[in-house]
Design a protein around this motif. Sequence first.
Motif, PDB file in Angstrom:
ATOM      1  N   LEU A  65       0.833  -1.203   0.000  1.00 32.45           N
ATOM      2  CA  LEU A  65       0.000   0.000   0.000  1.00 32.45           C
ATOM      3  C   LEU A  65       0.867   1.252   0.000  1.00 32.45           C
ATOM      4  O   LEU A  65       1.933   1.290   0.608  1.00 32.45           O
ATOM      5  N   GLN A  66       0.379   2.268  -0.671  1.00 29.98           N
ATOM      6  CA  GLN A  66       1.010   3.575  -0.620  1.00 29.98           C
ATOM      7  C   GLN A  66       0.528   4.276   0.659  1.00 29.98           C
ATOM      8  O   GLN A  66      -0.575   3.998   1.133  1.00 29.98           O
ATOM      9  N   PRO A  67       1.318   5.181   1.227  1.00 29.55           N
ATOM     10  CA  PRO A  67       0.901   5.839   2.473  1.00 29.55           C
ATOM     11  C   PRO A  67      -0.485   6.464   2.414  1.00 29.55           C
ATOM     12  O   PRO A  67      -1.237   6.376   3.376  1.00 29.55           O
ATOM     13  N   HIS A  68      -0.856   7.056   1.293  1.00 28.03           N
ATOM     14  CA  HIS A  68      -2.174   7.696   1.204  1.00 28.03           C
ATOM     15  C   HIS A  68      -3.314   6.674   1.188  1.00 28.03           C
ATOM     16  O   HIS A  68      -4.467   7.032   1.372  1.00 28.03           O
ATOM     17  N   GLU A  69      -2.979   5.386   0.989  1.00 29.90           N
ATOM     18  CA  GLU A  69      -3.991   4.341   0.992  1.00 29.90           C
ATOM     19  C   GLU A  69      -4.140   3.674   2.362  1.00 29.90           C
ATOM     20  O   GLU A  69      -5.038   2.874   2.558  1.00 29.90           O
ATOM     21  N   MET A  70      -3.256   4.002   3.299  1.00 27.49           N
ATOM     22  CA  MET A  70      -3.220   3.337   4.603  1.00 27.49           C
ATOM     23  C   MET A  70      -4.108   4.020   5.630  1.00 27.49           C
ATOM     24  O   MET A  70      -4.331   5.226   5.577  1.00 27.49           O
ATOM     25  N   THR A  71      -4.571   3.197   6.573  1.00 27.11           N
ATOM     26  CA  THR A  71      -5.278   3.739   7.727  1.00 27.11           C
ATOM     27  C   THR A  71      -4.225   4.275   8.696  1.00 27.11           C
ATOM     28  O   THR A  71      -3.027   4.027   8.532  1.00 27.11           O
ATOM     29  N   ALA A  72      -4.660   4.980   9.731  1.00 28.90           N
ATOM     30  CA  ALA A  72      -3.724   5.511  10.725  1.00 28.90           C
ATOM     31  C   ALA A  72      -2.953   4.370  11.388  1.00 28.90           C
ATOM     32  O   ALA A  72      -1.742   4.480  11.616  1.00 28.90           O
ATOM     33  N   GLU A  73      -3.633   3.274  11.672  1.00 33.14           N
ATOM     34  CA  GLU A  73      -2.972   2.128  12.309  1.00 33.14           C
ATOM     35  C   GLU A  73      -1.927   1.511  11.380  1.00 33.14           C
ATOM     36  O   GLU A  73      -0.823   1.174  11.811  1.00 33.14           O
ATOM     37  N   GLN A  74      -2.256   1.388  10.107  1.00 35.84           N
ATOM     38  CA  GLN A  74      -1.311   0.845   9.141  1.00 35.84           C
ATOM     39  C   GLN A  74      -0.103   1.765   8.984  1.00 35.84           C
ATOM     40  O   GLN A  74       1.032   1.301   8.882  1.00 35.84           O
ATOM     41  N   LEU A  75      -0.345   3.078   8.981  1.00 34.45           N
ATOM     42  CA  LEU A  75       0.772   4.028   8.901  1.00 34.45           C
ATOM     43  C   LEU A  75       1.682   3.899  10.118  1.00 34.45           C
ATOM     44  O   LEU A  75       2.911   3.913   9.979  1.00 34.45           O
ATOM     45  N   SER A  76       1.104   3.762  11.297  1.00 31.20           N
ATOM     46  CA  SER A  76       1.898   3.610  12.516  1.00 31.20           C
ATOM     47  C   SER A  76       2.772   2.376  12.448  1.00 31.20           C
ATOM     48  O   SER A  76       3.952   2.412  12.811  1.00 31.20           O
ATOM     49  N   ARG A  77       2.201   1.263  11.969  1.00 29.37           N
ATOM     50  CA  ARG A  77       2.990   0.029  11.844  1.00 29.37           C
ATOM     51  C   ARG A  77       4.100   0.200  10.815  1.00 29.37           C
ATOM     52  O   ARG A  77       5.223  -0.260  11.019  1.00 29.37           O
ATOM     53  N   ALA A  78       3.811   0.861   9.705  1.00 30.13           N
ATOM     54  CA  ALA A  78       4.814   1.062   8.663  1.00 30.13           C
ATOM     55  C   ALA A  78       5.956   1.945   9.161  1.00 30.13           C
ATOM     56  O   ALA A  78       7.127   1.670   8.885  1.00 30.13           O
ATOM     57  N   VAL A  79       5.624   2.986   9.911  1.00 24.56           N
ATOM     58  CA  VAL A  79       6.659   3.864  10.467  1.00 24.56           C
ATOM     59  C   VAL A  79       7.517   3.090  11.454  1.00 24.56           C
ATOM     60  O   VAL A  79       8.754   3.173  11.435  1.00 24.56           O
ATOM     61  N   ALA A  80       6.874   2.319  12.336  1.00 21.91           N
ATOM     62  CA  ALA A  80       7.629   1.536  13.315  1.00 21.91           C
ATOM     63  C   ALA A  80       8.545   0.534  12.620  1.00 21.91           C
ATOM     64  O   ALA A  80       9.705   0.362  13.014  1.00 21.91           O
TER      65      ALA A  80
END
Length: 103
Positions: A65-80
């Motif tokens: 997924l691209q960042p703009h397609e992610m939920t807040a939770e998915q973004l948090s996991r991707a950043v971590a």
Amino acid sequence: MSADTPQDAFARNLRRLQTEGLDAATQAAIDMLRDTGTPAAARATAMNAVLKVSGMFDAESEDELQPHEMTAEQLSRAVAKSLRAIGDNAAASEVHEGADLFD
């Protein structure tokens, strides 16, 4: 016969597809998977659809997924995950800092 608009007809049929159609498609896929006489290609297609709809591929697809397609939770996991990777790379470079390529 009622005089409904195209939007009414669309909404009515969409409801049927989302209820009756979904039930029928689900049952047909399950029947195909259970029937060993069904051609392998059809069973594989049904299996892929069932697994995808069941969420079995979600863990793998989240990385795609691209960042703009992610939920807040998915973004948090991707950043971590990215921060862990940066930390791992930094630790690996510190271990090899000052080491010669041929050591």
